[in-house]
Design an enzyme around this catalytic site. Sequence first.
Site, short mmCIF file in Angstrom:
data_model
loop_
_atom_site.label_atom_id
_atom_site.label_comp_id
_atom_site.label_asym_id
_atom_site.label_seq_id
_atom_site.Cartn_x
_atom_site.Cartn_y
_atom_site.Cartn_z
N GLU A 1 -37.76 17.19 50.90
CA GLU A 1 -39.14 17.63 50.69
C GLU A 1 -39.61 18.60 51.79
O GLU A 1 -40.36 19.53 51.53
CB GLU A 1 -40.06 16.41 50.65
N ASP A 2 -39.14 18.39 53.00
CA ASP A 2 -39.75 19.09 54.15
C ASP A 2 -38.82 20.05 54.89
O ASP A 2 -39.25 20.65 55.88
CB ASP A 2 -40.27 18.07 55.17
N HIS B 1 -35.25 10.49 54.06
CA HIS B 1 -36.22 10.55 52.96
C HIS B 1 -37.05 11.82 52.91
O HIS B 1 -37.51 12.22 51.85
CB HIS B 1 -37.12 9.30 52.94
N ASP B 2 -37.27 12.48 54.04
CA ASP B 2 -38.10 13.69 54.03
C ASP B 2 -37.28 14.97 54.16
O ASP B 2 -37.87 16.06 54.25
CB ASP B 2 -39.15 13.63 55.15
N ASP C 1 -42.51 4.13 54.02
CA ASP C 1 -43.09 5.44 54.34
C ASP C 1 -44.61 5.35 54.36
O ASP C 1 -45.27 5.84 55.29
CB ASP C 1 -42.61 6.45 53.30
N HIS D 1 -41.28 9.82 63.04
CA HIS D 1 -41.71 9.30 61.74
C HIS D 1 -40.52 8.68 61.00
O HIS D 1 -40.58 7.56 60.50
CB HIS D 1 -42.35 10.40 60.89
#
Length: 188
Positions: A75-76, A71-72, A132, A41
Site C-alpha cells: 500500500e505504501d 502489511h503496509d 493494525d 509502526h
Amino acid sequence: MLRPMISAPFDPDLYAAALRFAATAHRGQTVPGTDLPYLCHVVTVAAEVLGALGHEHHGEPDLAVQCALLHDTVEDTAVTVADIRKRFGDAVAEGVAALSKDPALPKAERMVDSLDRIRSQPHEVWLVKLADRIVNLARPPAHWSADKRRAYREEAMRIGERLGEVSPVLSGRLAEKIDAYRAWIEPT
Ligand code: NI
C-alpha cells in the site's frame, strides 16, 4: 545436531527476513505526525500479533507474523504483490494483497472492500488487520477534525465487528483502544 526441545511459536528466521524486507521498503518513511521511522509502526503491529499468538492457538503463526511485518509494503511503497510472492510465497502475498486498499476504488469503498478480501483469507490475516487498527488508535494527527476522528473510531468498530471473532485477545485490545479514543473526540 540437537533439535531444540522447545521451539519458538514462530520461526525467528522468517521474522528477521520479513523485517529486513520491510525496513528496506519503508526506508526514509516516518510514522505520520512524528519523526520516528515507519518501521516502528510495523514492529508494533507485529508485537500485537505476537501477543495474540502467545495466548491463542492459530495454525499458521508464521503467516501472521510475516503479514504483520509486510502489511503496509504494497500500500505504501513501490513493492508489488509479485515481489512479495517471489520472496515469501503465495500465502503471504495473498495476505498482504488483502490487507492493501485498492487505489482503483473510490476512497469511501476501499475499507469495506479490503475487509471483504481479508475475510476470504486465513484467520492469521484477520489478526493483522485487528492489530493494525489497535496500533493506529493512538493520538490522532493534530489536523484531523472531530468528524474525521469520529469516523475513524466508527470504522474501528466495524473492523472489530467483521474480524474480531477470530481473536479474543485482539478484539479485547481493540475494544479498549476504541473506548480510550473517545478522549480524542470529546473534550474532557
Ligand atoms: Ni499499518
